[in-house]
Scaffold this motif. Structure first.
Motif, PDB file in Angstrom:
ATOM      1  N   SER A   1      80.596  37.921 110.144  1.00 37.44           N
ATOM      2  CA  SER A   1      80.451  39.003 109.294  1.00 37.44           C
ATOM      3  C   SER A   1      78.607  38.952 109.020  1.00 37.44           C
ATOM      4  O   SER A   1      78.149  37.918 109.121  1.00 37.44           O
ATOM      5  CB  SER A   1      81.079  39.269 108.267  1.00 37.44           C
TER       6      SER A   1
ATOM      7  N   ASN B   1      86.629  40.504 119.688  1.00 37.66           N
ATOM      8  CA  ASN B   1      85.456  39.827 118.919  1.00 37.66           C
ATOM      9  C   ASN B   1      84.560  40.988 118.634  1.00 37.66           C
ATOM     10  O   ASN B   1      83.546  40.464 117.976  1.00 37.66           O
ATOM     11  CB  ASN B   1      84.891  39.003 120.014  1.00 37.66           C
ATOM     12  N   ALA B   2      84.305  42.296 119.397  1.00 35.76           N
ATOM     13  CA  ALA B   2      83.500  43.342 119.111  1.00 35.76           C
ATOM     14  C   ALA B   2      83.991  44.250 118.061  1.00 35.76           C
ATOM     15  O   ALA B   2      83.475  45.240 117.842  1.00 35.76           O
ATOM     16  CB  ALA B   2      82.673  43.591 120.285  1.00 35.76           C
TER      17      ALA B   2
ATOM     18  N   SER C   1      86.564  34.990 112.497  1.00 37.47           N
ATOM     19  CA  SER C   1      85.741  35.973 112.512  1.00 37.47           C
ATOM     20  C   SER C   1      84.338  35.947 111.949  1.00 37.47           C
ATOM     21  O   SER C   1      84.188  34.802 111.139  1.00 37.47           O
ATOM     22  CB  SER C   1      86.477  37.262 111.459  1.00 37.47           C
TER      23      SER C   1
ATOM     24  N   ASN D   1      83.579  34.357 120.513  1.00 42.90           N
ATOM     25  CA  ASN D   1      83.029  35.009 119.445  1.00 42.90           C
ATOM     26  C   ASN D   1      81.837  34.110 118.753  1.00 42.90           C
ATOM     27  O   ASN D   1      82.068  33.429 118.048  1.00 42.90           O
ATOM     28  CB  ASN D   1      84.231  35.391 118.514  1.00 42.90           C
TER      29      ASN D   1
ATOM     30  N   ASP E   1      78.728  44.691 117.667  1.00 45.12           N
ATOM     31  CA  ASP E   1      78.922  43.262 118.083  1.00 45.12           C
ATOM     32  C   ASP E   1      78.583  43.180 119.629  1.00 45.12           C
ATOM     33  O   ASP E   1      79.154  43.603 120.358  1.00 45.12           O
ATOM     34  CB  ASP E   1      80.279  42.883 117.431  1.00 45.12           C
TER      35      ASP E   1
ATOM     36  N   VAL F   1      84.531  46.061 114.941  1.00 43.91           N
ATOM     37  CA  VAL F   1      84.324  45.854 113.472  1.00 43.91           C
ATOM     38  C   VAL F   1      84.921  46.593 112.378  1.00 43.91           C
ATOM     39  O   VAL F   1      85.193  47.793 112.882  1.00 43.91           O
ATOM     40  CB  VAL F   1      82.607  46.157 113.625  1.00 43.91           C
TER      41      VAL F   1
ATOM     42  N   ASP G   1      83.697  41.313 112.162  1.00 38.65           N
ATOM     43  CA  ASP G   1      84.570  41.357 113.622  1.00 38.65           C
ATOM     44  C   ASP G   1      85.789  40.802 113.598  1.00 38.65           C
ATOM     45  O   ASP G   1      86.183  40.351 112.265  1.00 38.65           O
ATOM     46  CB  ASP G   1      83.512  41.062 114.728  1.00 38.65           C
ATOM     47  N   SER G   2      86.679  41.114 114.617  1.00 39.66           N
ATOM     48  CA  SER G   2      87.963  40.842 114.649  1.00 39.66           C
ATOM     49  C   SER G   2      88.257  39.421 115.392  1.00 39.66           C
ATOM     50  O   SER G   2      89.383  39.096 115.642  1.00 39.66           O
ATOM     51  CB  SER G   2      88.821  42.090 115.084  1.00 39.66           C
TER      52      SER G   2
ATOM     53  N   SER H   1      77.442  37.836 115.501  1.00 39.32           N
ATOM     54  CA  SER H   1      78.126  38.620 114.214  1.00 39.32           C
ATOM     55  C   SER H   1      77.673  39.879 114.367  1.00 39.32           C
ATOM     56  O   SER H   1      76.803  40.146 115.026  1.00 39.32           O
ATOM     57  CB  SER H   1      77.350  37.659 112.964  1.00 39.32           C
ATOM     58  N   PRO H   2      78.412  40.772 113.455  1.00 41.40           N
ATOM     59  CA  PRO H   2      77.863  42.127 113.760  1.00 41.40           C
ATOM     60  C   PRO H   2      76.628  42.426 113.343  1.00 41.40           C
ATOM     61  O   PRO H   2      76.081  41.774 112.409  1.00 41.40           O
ATOM     62  CB  PRO H   2      79.079  42.937 112.836  1.00 41.40           C
TER      63      PRO H   2
END
Length: 751
Positions: free
Chosen positions: A516, A457-458, A514, A419, A451, A460, A509-510, A422-423
């Protein structure tokens, strides 16, 4: 008649003619002088009658006279007359050695088996000699040789030569023997005759085939095509005929596998490839070849043939991947081991020497190990999954043969996500256009962020940044779907109240931890045709305008663009109406001069309509009265109109109207772009001094409410000075119009 005893003479043959044989008269005791008278004669033969001597009258050949009779006697009868006497004379022709012994033929061919045992006897034809006695054949002589001797056998008809074998024959040593047999008579000197004795030694199968070479060693390339002749072997047999004809075959001890690989031509002895030869399977073969004759009882011999297989570069290197990590994280350090690579080549020498390489421009390299042909595949640079999420690594292994052979193997290495991104929003900032009067709770628009990472990791999620500030006050009635970014309004928007606002959306993201990012969303409210036109002039308390002269209808629509673009039209107009209405300006004009037959009063119904998709409209009634110039009512009507214009009846005032300077025509536009589309919002023109303030309601003409203030007082929008100025202005206009109408009515044609 008297018969005398026999007289015998002997003479050699071949004496010359005239030679004396004997004196017959003398030997008989006869008087030589009486021989003529007594007619002395030989009945056959020749004799001298005068002296009684017997002469040879011609050549005498004993062999002709007596042939083979011995002794050779010629009997003569001698006759005499007066008295008659008969005497017999015998002449013996003595042999002279005038002939040589002769054999019946010049040569004699004999066939003897080489298996003949010593002591074997072979009688030969005797020689013949016409001579007799000692002059005939007395002995035979045999030429010198190792195998035979001569034995002479006396027979009644002469001596017979016999050939005796005293040493075994070997056809393979001596195939033909030539002897000279000579016959000798007893003459002095002896005469001889000879014959050639030709002995053909007949073969027996007493020899085995013999190979011409003691050893056969050949070199053959592997993968030699089927049908290739490896070598031609050769064996000979000293025997002849069938006993000496050699045939070839694989030896009895040759196994089935070799019989699949090789065969031998039974006639020529050529060894031929019949199967695939592979150096890597076996590099040397030893096969037995049997040569045998065609005798009744065949004799055979074996010979080993050694075939050495030469390596050909026919095997490409083989690549084996072990301990393979099909996925490595993108934050792996350079030098991280991905796989172990081993390469092998079944060929030998340079054909089996291998070099390895990778395809270019990859963040990987091969590291050789301490063992030959073992490599480690390691990373050689930093990795970024978002740039390249997998690598197809091609490993090339090449040998040193001529020509070189190579092989390739491709392995795929996946780069696992970390990760580290960021998105990111699709646009920044966002601009959305929303039509006013939207339905609460209905989807307005959506934002989207992606992302570059993968999996969790992607993933959102979205939320609105809510901050208690004046600029962020509209977020209280905006909501967003946290999963897909869809945005809803909790209430309707009113373009006439708010035209634009903005807020912040945050995408998270998760991943753990995370990441952002945020984006600004600008919302523009679009006008909808939700306001009817308002007649500004003329104005009356009951909503209809009454006028006494040609005038200009003024109207205003609080909407903008096409929704606020007004068009004017006359309703219920007759074909002979003296008035016309400009559809864009609202001006009422006369079409012709008034006559006495025209009505004194005309009622005009004016329709004002906007250009919205669902058009809205308003109407005004204008009453035009035709009066004489002297009529005082004209002035009164002018004053009334002026007062009405100045006082502005409170029943039709609008909170959106600021001044009376709006003329009802298309005047300004606002252009904006959304995506690939371009829009133009058109609004009514304002007089000089009107202003538009973006982000507020000042792009609408707002007229303060004249009905009452908060305190309940009535406001007048014009000062006394302004009223007087307007009064004078309109008075002059009406006077001008009245004079024009009057003159045109009464003196139009002359005028």
């Amino acid at each position: 008649m008297q018969v005398s005893t026999q007289i015998r003479y002997a003479i050699p043959e071949e004496v010359i003619e005239g030679s004396v044989v004997g004196n017959i008269a003398k030997d008989l005791g006869l008087d030589a002088n009486t021989l003529v008278d007594r007619r002395f004669r030989i009945v056959s033969g020749s004799v001298n009658q005068n002296d009684g001597v017997l002469y040879v009258n011609g050549k005498i050949d004993r062999e002709e006279v007596c042939e083979r009779i011995t002794p050779c006697l010629i009997n003569l009868k001698i006759a005499l007359e007066n008295p008659l006497e008969i005497h017999y004379v015998t002449v013996e022709i003595l042999d002279v050695n005038d002939h040589s012994p002769r054999f019946p033929e010049n040569e004699k061919r004999l066939e003897m088996g080489e298996s003949a045992m010593p002591g074997a006897r072979y009688p030969l034809q005797a020689a013949r000699d016409p001579d007799s006695g000692i002059n005939s054949v007395q002995t035979y002589k045999l030429s010198n040789n190792d195998h035979f001797r001569l034995e002479i056998k006396d027979r009644e008809d002469g001596k017979i030569p016999i050939l005796i074998l005293h040493k075994p024959l070997d056809r393979e040593v001596t195939k033909n023997i030539k002897l000279l047999l000579t016959a000798l008579d007893g003459g002095r000197p002896p005469k001889s005759g000879s014959i050639d004795i030709l002995i053909d030694v007949l073969d027996i199968n007493d020899n085995v085939p013999v190979f011409t070479k003691e050893t056969y060693t050949v070199i053959l390339n592997e993968n030699a095509p089927v049908g290739t002749t490896i070598v031609q072997i050769n064996a000979t047999d000293s025997d002849e005929g069938q006993n000496g004809q050699v045939v070839y075959a694989l030896g009895n001890n040759v196994n089935d596998h070799l019989r699949e690989l090789f065969e031998v031509n039974s006639i020529t002895g050529e060894i031929i490839v019949t199967g695939l030869l592979d150096f890597e399977v076996k590099d040397i073969y030893e096969i037995d070849i049997q040569a045998s004759d065609k005798g009744t009882v065949p004799l055979a011999t074996d010979q080993s043939v050694v075939i050495k297989i030469v390596d050909v570069n026919d095997n490409a290197p083989e690549i084996e991947v072990t301990s393979f990590s099909s996925s490595i994280p993108e934050d792996s350090r350079p030098g991280t081991t991905v796989a172990l690579i081993s390469v092998t080549d079944l060929d030998s020498g340079l054909n089996g020497k291998i070099s390895c390489s990778l395809s270019d421009d990859l963040p990987f390299k091969l590291m050789p190990s301490s063992q030959d042909n073992i490599y480690s595949l390691v990373t050689s640079a930093l990795l970024d999954r978002e740039t390249t999420f997998h690598y197809d690594i091609t490993i090339v292994a090449k040998d040193a043969g001529q020509p070189s052979l190579s092989s390739v193997k491709t392995i795929t290495v996946l780069i696992s996500d970390v990760n580290d991104n960021s998105p990111g929003f699709a646009f920044s900032p966002y601009a959305f256009y929303v039509i006013e009067n939207n339905v609460p709770g209905k989807l307005l628009f959506s934002v989207s962020a992606s992302d570059k990472d993968s999996n969790e990791n992607a993933v959102v999620s979205y939320h609105i940044w809510r901050e208690n500030t004046e600029e962020n006050k509209y977020t209280s009635f905006i909501n967003i779907n946290s999963e897909n970014g869809e945005i809803y309004a909790l209430k309707s928007f009113d373009f006439e109240t708010v035209k634009t606002f903005q807020f912040q959306v945050i995408a998270t993201d998760s991943g753990s931890p995370s990441l952002s990012s945020n984006v600004t969303v600008n919302v523009f409210i679009l006008d909808q045709n939700d306001n009817v036109p308002v007649i500004l002039y003329p104005v009356s308390a009951n909503g209809s305008a009454e006028g006494h002269l040609v005038t200009k209808v003024r109207a205003y629509d609080a909407d903008i663009g096409y929704n606020g673009w007004l068009l004017f039209s006359l309703q219920e107009v007759s074909d002979h109406s003296p008035f016309s209405l400009d559809r864009y300006t609202g001006q009422i004009r006369t079409l012709r001069s008034f006559t006495e037959t025209d009505e004194a009063q005309h009622k005009l119904l004016i329709l004002v309509k906007d250009n919205g998709n669902v058009s809205l409209s308003a109407t005004a009634t204008v009453i035009v009265k035709v009066v004489e110039p002297k009529e005082v009512l004209f002035v009164i009507s002018i004053i009334v109109l002026i007062v009405m214009q100045c006082s502005k009846s409170t029943d039709y005032s609008s909170k959106y109207l600021q001044d009376t300077n709006y003329d009802g025509t298309l005047c300004h536009s606002i252009q904006y772009r959304s995506g690939d589309k371009r829009y133009m919002l058109v609004g009514p023109r304002m007089s000089i001094g009107s202003t538009i303030a973006p982000g507020s309601n000042r792009n609408t003409l707002v007229i303060p409410d004249r009905r009452r203030r908060d305190s309940g007082e009535v406001r007048n929008s014009l000062s006394v000075d302004s009223v007087l100025l307007l009064l004078l202005f309109y008075l002059s206009i009406y006077i001008y119009i009245y004079i024009y109408i009057y003159i045109y009515t009464h003196y139009g044609q002359k005028f």
